[in-house]
Design a protein around this motif. Sequence first.
Motif, short mmCIF file in Angstrom:
data_model
loop_
_atom_site.label_atom_id
_atom_site.label_comp_id
_atom_site.label_asym_id
_atom_site.label_seq_id
_atom_site.Cartn_x
_atom_site.Cartn_y
_atom_site.Cartn_z
N UNK A 81 51.47 12.37 60.29
CA UNK A 81 51.39 12.32 58.81
C UNK A 81 51.05 13.69 58.24
N UNK A 82 50.16 14.41 58.89
CA UNK A 82 49.79 15.75 58.44
C UNK A 82 50.99 16.68 58.50
N UNK A 83 51.78 16.57 59.57
CA UNK A 83 52.97 17.40 59.73
C UNK A 83 53.99 17.07 58.63
N UNK A 84 54.21 15.79 58.38
CA UNK A 84 55.16 15.38 57.34
C UNK A 84 54.70 15.85 55.96
N UNK A 85 53.41 15.75 55.70
CA UNK A 85 52.87 16.19 54.42
C UNK A 85 53.07 17.69 54.23
N UNK A 86 52.81 18.44 55.27
CA UNK A 86 52.99 19.89 55.22
C UNK A 86 54.46 20.25 54.99
N UNK A 87 55.34 19.58 55.71
CA UNK A 87 56.77 19.83 55.54
C UNK A 87 57.22 19.47 54.13
N UNK A 88 56.72 18.35 53.61
CA UNK A 88 57.09 17.93 52.25
C UNK A 88 56.67 18.98 51.22
N UNK A 89 55.45 19.50 51.37
CA UNK A 89 54.97 20.53 50.42
C UNK A 89 55.83 21.78 50.49
N UNK A 90 56.16 22.21 51.70
CA UNK A 90 56.98 23.41 51.85
C UNK A 90 58.38 23.19 51.29
N UNK A 91 58.94 22.03 51.58
CA UNK A 91 60.29 21.71 51.10
C UNK A 91 60.31 21.62 49.58
N UNK A 138 52.10 40.02 42.68
CA UNK A 138 50.99 39.09 42.88
C UNK A 138 51.50 37.69 43.25
N UNK A 139 52.54 37.25 42.57
CA UNK A 139 53.12 35.95 42.89
C UNK A 139 53.66 35.94 44.31
N UNK A 140 54.38 36.99 44.68
CA UNK A 140 54.90 37.09 46.05
C UNK A 140 53.77 37.08 47.07
N UNK A 141 52.69 37.80 46.77
CA UNK A 141 51.55 37.86 47.68
C UNK A 141 51.00 36.46 47.93
N UNK A 142 50.74 35.72 46.84
CA UNK A 142 50.16 34.39 47.00
C UNK A 142 51.15 33.41 47.62
N UNK A 143 52.43 33.49 47.25
CA UNK A 143 53.44 32.62 47.85
C UNK A 143 53.59 32.90 49.34
N UNK A 144 53.62 34.19 49.69
CA UNK A 144 53.77 34.56 51.09
C UNK A 144 52.61 34.02 51.92
N UNK A 145 51.38 34.17 51.42
CA UNK A 145 50.23 33.68 52.18
C UNK A 145 50.18 32.16 52.20
N UNK A 146 50.61 31.52 51.12
CA UNK A 146 50.66 30.06 51.10
C UNK A 146 51.66 29.57 52.15
N UNK A 147 52.84 30.14 52.18
CA UNK A 147 53.85 29.74 53.15
C UNK A 147 53.39 30.06 54.57
N UNK A 148 52.78 31.22 54.77
CA UNK A 148 52.28 31.59 56.10
C UNK A 148 51.23 30.60 56.59
N UNK A 149 50.34 30.18 55.69
CA UNK A 149 49.32 29.20 56.07
C UNK A 149 49.96 27.86 56.44
N UNK A 150 50.96 27.45 55.68
CA UNK A 150 51.65 26.18 55.98
C UNK A 150 52.38 26.27 57.32
N UNK A 151 52.97 27.43 57.60
CA UNK A 151 53.68 27.62 58.87
C UNK A 151 52.68 27.55 60.04
N UNK A 152 51.53 28.20 59.89
CA UNK A 152 50.50 28.15 60.94
C UNK A 152 50.03 26.71 61.15
N UNK A 153 49.82 26.00 60.04
CA UNK A 153 49.36 24.61 60.14
C UNK A 153 50.41 23.74 60.82
N UNK A 154 51.66 23.93 60.45
CA UNK A 154 52.75 23.16 61.03
C UNK A 154 52.89 23.44 62.53
N UNK A 155 52.78 24.70 62.92
CA UNK A 155 52.87 25.07 64.33
C UNK A 155 51.71 24.48 65.11
#
Length: 192
Positions: free
Chosen positions: A34-44, A160-177
């Motif tokens: 469920x955590x994986x699906x939730x993370x994927x849904x947020x990224x998608x 600034x937007x790119x910075x926060x988006x990049x770190x948000x996506x990187x955190x989601x990728x780490x969590x998903x992995x």
Amino acid sequence: MELEELQKAWKELNERVSQNELVHQQQIIEMLSRQKESCLQRMLRMDKIASIFMLGVTILMFVDFTHLNGKLVFWPAIFGLLLYALTINFAGVILLTKIKKETNLEMQIKNILRYKMLINWSYIIGYLLVTPFICIFLYTYRHLWWLMITMFGLILAGVLTDYFLFHHVSDRIKELTRVNKELMELKKKHKE
């Protein structure tokens, strides 16, 4: 007699513990799934929103260009950058959808790493493409102070937007992995 009863009770207790461990492992597997699906849904969802936004901006730029009768000097560069960003976003949506549909955890991890590589390279190439355009634009319109202030504000907001988006996506990728690796380990233990 007591020894037999004790052995029987011990055996029953051992079976209960092993059944409880299996139920516990199954609950952990379900929770991680469920955590994986939730993370994927947020990224998608984030990639889809970005794609729709970029498509809207691209259409708006095209409409502006047609109304200006081609007088916007930098239109081809702006349109090219928008198409680049739109293409990257669509590629991200396709890759995330592929990750979501994949059932093999090893393939999911490989696709997650491909998505991470896509994001990293898109930022590197994007900034390499945007930097000369911004420099030429600022040099060309340096005498219009209000345009310079607006451009610096937009550049700052974009970075600034790119910075926060990049770190948000990187955190989601780490969590998903992490979740996928834990799921793989638990499923291996569960099979044993």
